[in-house]
Design an enzyme around this catalytic site. Structure first.
Site, mmCIF file in Angstrom:
data_model
loop_
_atom_site.group_PDB
_atom_site.id
_atom_site.type_symbol
_atom_site.label_atom_id
_atom_site.label_comp_id
_atom_site.label_asym_id
_atom_site.label_seq_id
_atom_site.Cartn_x
_atom_site.Cartn_y
_atom_site.Cartn_z
ATOM 1 N NE ARG A 62 -3.977 1.943 2.304
ATOM 2 C CZ ARG A 62 -4.194 2.780 3.320
ATOM 3 N NH1 ARG A 62 -3.451 2.688 4.408
ATOM 4 N NH2 ARG A 62 -5.140 3.686 3.232
ATOM 5 C CG HIS A 66 -1.342 5.329 -0.225
ATOM 6 N ND1 HIS A 66 -1.920 5.635 0.988
ATOM 7 C CD2 HIS A 66 -2.267 4.597 -0.894
ATOM 8 C CE1 HIS A 66 -3.140 5.110 1.045
ATOM 9 N NE2 HIS A 66 -3.361 4.472 -0.075
ATOM 10 C CG ASP A 67 6.229 6.835 -3.698
ATOM 11 O OD1 ASP A 67 6.196 8.092 -3.681
ATOM 12 O OD2 ASP A 67 7.175 6.198 -4.182
ATOM 13 N N GLY A 72 3.872 10.615 -8.886
ATOM 14 C CA GLY A 72 4.749 9.551 -9.375
ATOM 15 C C GLY A 72 5.490 8.799 -8.283
ATOM 16 C CG ASN A 94 -0.737 8.437 3.287
ATOM 17 O OD1 ASN A 94 -1.177 7.381 2.821
ATOM 18 N ND2 ASN A 94 -0.109 9.345 2.551
ATOM 19 C CG HIS A 193 -8.287 -3.751 -0.961
ATOM 20 N ND1 HIS A 193 -9.271 -2.818 -1.144
ATOM 21 C CD2 HIS A 193 -7.147 -3.048 -0.744
ATOM 22 C CE1 HIS A 193 -8.754 -1.591 -1.060
ATOM 23 N NE2 HIS A 193 -7.460 -1.700 -0.821
HETATM 24 C C1 HEM Z 1 -9.178 1.535 -5.709
HETATM 25 C C2 HEM Z 1 -9.088 2.416 -4.754
HETATM 26 C C3 HEM Z 1 -8.616 2.077 -3.373
HETATM 27 C C4 HEM Z 1 -9.170 2.523 -2.219
HETATM 28 C C5 HEM Z 1 -10.360 3.465 -2.096
HETATM 29 C C6 HEM Z 1 -8.432 1.930 -1.142
HETATM 30 C C7 HEM Z 1 -8.691 2.157 0.207
HETATM 31 C C8 HEM Z 1 -8.116 1.466 1.242
HETATM 32 C C9 HEM Z 1 -8.478 1.606 2.627
HETATM 33 C C10 HEM Z 1 -9.532 2.558 3.166
HETATM 34 C C11 HEM Z 1 -7.723 0.737 3.338
HETATM 35 C C12 HEM Z 1 -7.735 0.536 4.861
HETATM 36 C C13 HEM Z 1 -6.696 1.438 5.495
HETATM 37 C C14 HEM Z 1 -6.775 1.462 6.999
HETATM 38 O O1 HEM Z 1 -7.759 0.997 7.566
HETATM 39 O O2 HEM Z 1 -5.837 1.991 7.645
HETATM 40 C C15 HEM Z 1 -6.865 0.055 2.409
HETATM 41 C C16 HEM Z 1 -5.941 -0.904 2.753
HETATM 42 C C17 HEM Z 1 -5.084 -1.492 1.855
HETATM 43 N N1 HEM Z 1 -4.945 -1.167 0.532
HETATM 44 FE FE1 HEM Z 1 -6.216 -0.067 -0.568
HETATM 45 N N2 HEM Z 1 -7.455 1.143 -1.650
HETATM 46 C C18 HEM Z 1 -7.517 1.198 -3.003
HETATM 47 C C19 HEM Z 1 -6.652 0.571 -3.899
HETATM 48 C C20 HEM Z 1 -5.523 -0.107 -3.527
HETATM 49 C C21 HEM Z 1 -4.462 -0.511 -4.425
HETATM 50 C C22 HEM Z 1 -4.411 -0.170 -5.919
HETATM 51 C C23 HEM Z 1 -3.541 -1.171 -3.675
HETATM 52 C C24 HEM Z 1 -2.228 -1.763 -4.092
HETATM 53 C C25 HEM Z 1 -1.934 -2.145 -5.316
HETATM 54 C C26 HEM Z 1 -4.050 -1.222 -2.321
HETATM 55 C C27 HEM Z 1 -3.453 -1.884 -1.280
HETATM 56 C C28 HEM Z 1 -3.961 -1.942 0.000
HETATM 57 C C29 HEM Z 1 -3.464 -2.860 1.018
HETATM 58 C C30 HEM Z 1 -2.437 -3.944 0.801
HETATM 59 C C31 HEM Z 1 -4.160 -2.554 2.197
HETATM 60 C C32 HEM Z 1 -3.962 -3.194 3.584
HETATM 61 C C33 HEM Z 1 -2.849 -2.400 4.294
HETATM 62 C C34 HEM Z 1 -2.476 -2.903 5.677
HETATM 63 O O3 HEM Z 1 -2.977 -3.918 6.167
HETATM 64 O O4 HEM Z 1 -1.632 -2.210 6.309
HETATM 65 N N3 HEM Z 1 -5.229 -0.540 -2.258
HETATM 66 N N4 HEM Z 1 -7.124 0.521 1.141
#
Ligand code: HEM
Ligand SMILES: *[C@@H]1O[C@H](CO)[C@@H](O)[C@H](O)[C@H]1NC(C)=O
Ligand SMILES: *[C@@H]1O[C@H](CO)[C@@H](O)[C@H](O)[C@H]1NC(C)=O
Ligand SMILES: *[C@@H]1O[C@H](CO)[C@@H](O)[C@H](O)[C@H]1NC(C)=O
Length: 318
Positions: A62, A66-67, A72, A94, A193
């Site tokens: 993640r 986010h970077d 970029g 973040n 996810h």
């Molecule tokens: C499509 C739009 C996306 C949205 C709206 C989104 C939103 C989120 C949110 C709200 C969380 C939970 C964060 C927290 O509770 O602290 C999350 C976790 C995560 N996201 Fe996304 N995300 C998106 C796309 C992506 C993409 C493209 C990736 C990587 C290629 C990604 C990788 C992750 C990962 C691996 C987690 C778990 C992080 C952890 O357990 O520390 N997400 N995301």
């Protein structure tokens, strides 16, 4: 009029060509002479970190996302605030959420010992994200290298660029299109996810306000995440195997058993339903498209050549 138009067109094509040219400069063997053991050092660092805590792999993946989405893949997210700028770590997406900074700092320290002043933090993060996915059972891909590090960061840009869980399908598509990523990339990359956790404060709207969620799953989540309080309570994004990179995320989407509003938007009667259906039944297709999407994402607007710098400490401008 016509000449104004062609000038504008020329400028647009030139701008696109320049950013493409930067991405085209990335090469897998960029450090083969200057830091021969780089790939092994990063892999060892990730293996150690994930043996200690499997979730860290999700957090690192993640962090790379986010970077890349904020001006970029230039390691801007790793910069602490300074007197000159407010950085990205306290941006809405973040703050109290992005994690894994120490893991990247530790790997950078090991790399600096062996190859001082040579390898960018942006490249280390791109490699660390790939190694994390592989460690957790996901696909591998070749990481082009040669990114350089930014000398600034912007909380405002992070606020404006990173997608939020409240987004609709059309907003998500637009957000990814802004980065040169397609609808297919959106669906495949959201498969990230299948690993990691999310906080109650971020999935609360979906379990209380949305109707496109399995009733018993919503009831279960409401018992964990009350309407107020317990904001930081964590639940798995893939309710079955949150530390194994597989295609269960898509099976959960089809069953309407996911945490985030934005996730369920990908399977809610719209244009992306067919892709979700495909990935739910075809793990190999998902792995291929995820890897392709990661290569595209990791090539967003890199700084190359003499732009930016090679930071000595990922948290600080030199
Ligand atoms: C499509 C739009 C996306 C949205 C709206 C989104 C939103 C989120 C949110 C709200 C969380 C939970 C964060 C927290 O509770 O602290 C999350 C976790 C995560 N996201 Fe996304 N995300 C998106 C796309 C992506 C993409 C493209 C990736 C990587 C290629 C990604 C990788 C992750 C990962 C691996 C987690 C778990 C992080 C952890 O357990 O520390 N997400 N995301
Ligand atoms: C970040 O979170 C802390 C609480 O941990 C809070 O005090 C601060 O106001 C938040 N910053 C922003 C910019 O939202
Ligand atoms: C970014 O979002 C945070 C948290 O929502 C907010 O406190 C801050 O004012 C925003 N910062 C900028 C520069 O837009
Ligand atoms: C649900 O929607 C209502 C009306 O828009 C809003 O006031 C409330 O804060 C939302 N609740 C949650 C948990 O998001």
């Amino acid at each position: 009029m016509a000449s104004t138009y062609s000038l504008l067109l020329f400028a647009l094509v030139a701008a696109a060509t320049v950013s493409e040219a930067n991405a085209a400069q990335l090469r897998a063997d960029f450090y083969s002479c200057s830091c021969r053991n780089l790939l092994a050092i990063v892999k060892t660092g990730i293996t150690k970190a994930l043996q200690k805590e499997a979730r860290m792999g999700a957090s690192i993946l993640r962090l790379h996302f986010h970077d890349c989405f904020v001006n970029g893949c230039d390691a801007s997210i790793l910069l602490d605030d300074t007197s000159k700028f407010i950085g990205e770590q306290t941006a809405a997406a973040n703050n109290n959420s992005a994690r894994g900074f120490n893991v990247i700092d530790d790997i950078k320290a090991m790399v600096e010992k062996e190859c001082p002043g040579v390898v960018s933090c942006a490249d280390i993060l791109a490699l660390a994200a790939r190694d994390s996915v592989v460690y957790l059972g996901g696909p591998s891909w070749e990481v082009g290298l040669g990114r350089r590090d930014s000398t600034t960061a912007s909380r405002l840009d992070a606020n404006n660029s990173i997608p939020a869980p409240s987004f609709s399908l059309s907003t998500l598509k637009q957000n990814f299109a802004n980065q040169g990523l397609s609808e297919k990339d959106l669906v495949a990359l959201s498969g990230a996810h299948t690993i990691g956790l999310a906080q109650c404060r971020l999935f609360r709207p979906h379990i209380y306000n949305d109707t496109n969620i399995d009733a018993s799953y919503a009831k279960f989540l409401r018992s964990k995440c009350p309407r107020t309080g317990k904001d930081r309570l964590l639940e798995p994004l893939d309710r079955q195997t949150p530390f194994h990179f597989d295609n269960l995320y898509y099976k959960n989407l089809v069953q309407k058993k996911v945490l985030l509003h934005s996730d369920q938007e990908l399977y809610n009667g719209g244009s992306t339903d067919h892709l979700v259906g495909k990935y739910a039944t075809d793990r190999v297709a998902f792995f291929n498209d995820f890897a392709k999407g990661m290569v595209k994402m990791s090539r967003i607007k890199p700084l190359t050549g003499k732009k930016g710098e090679i930071r000595l400490n990922c948290a600080k401008v030199n």
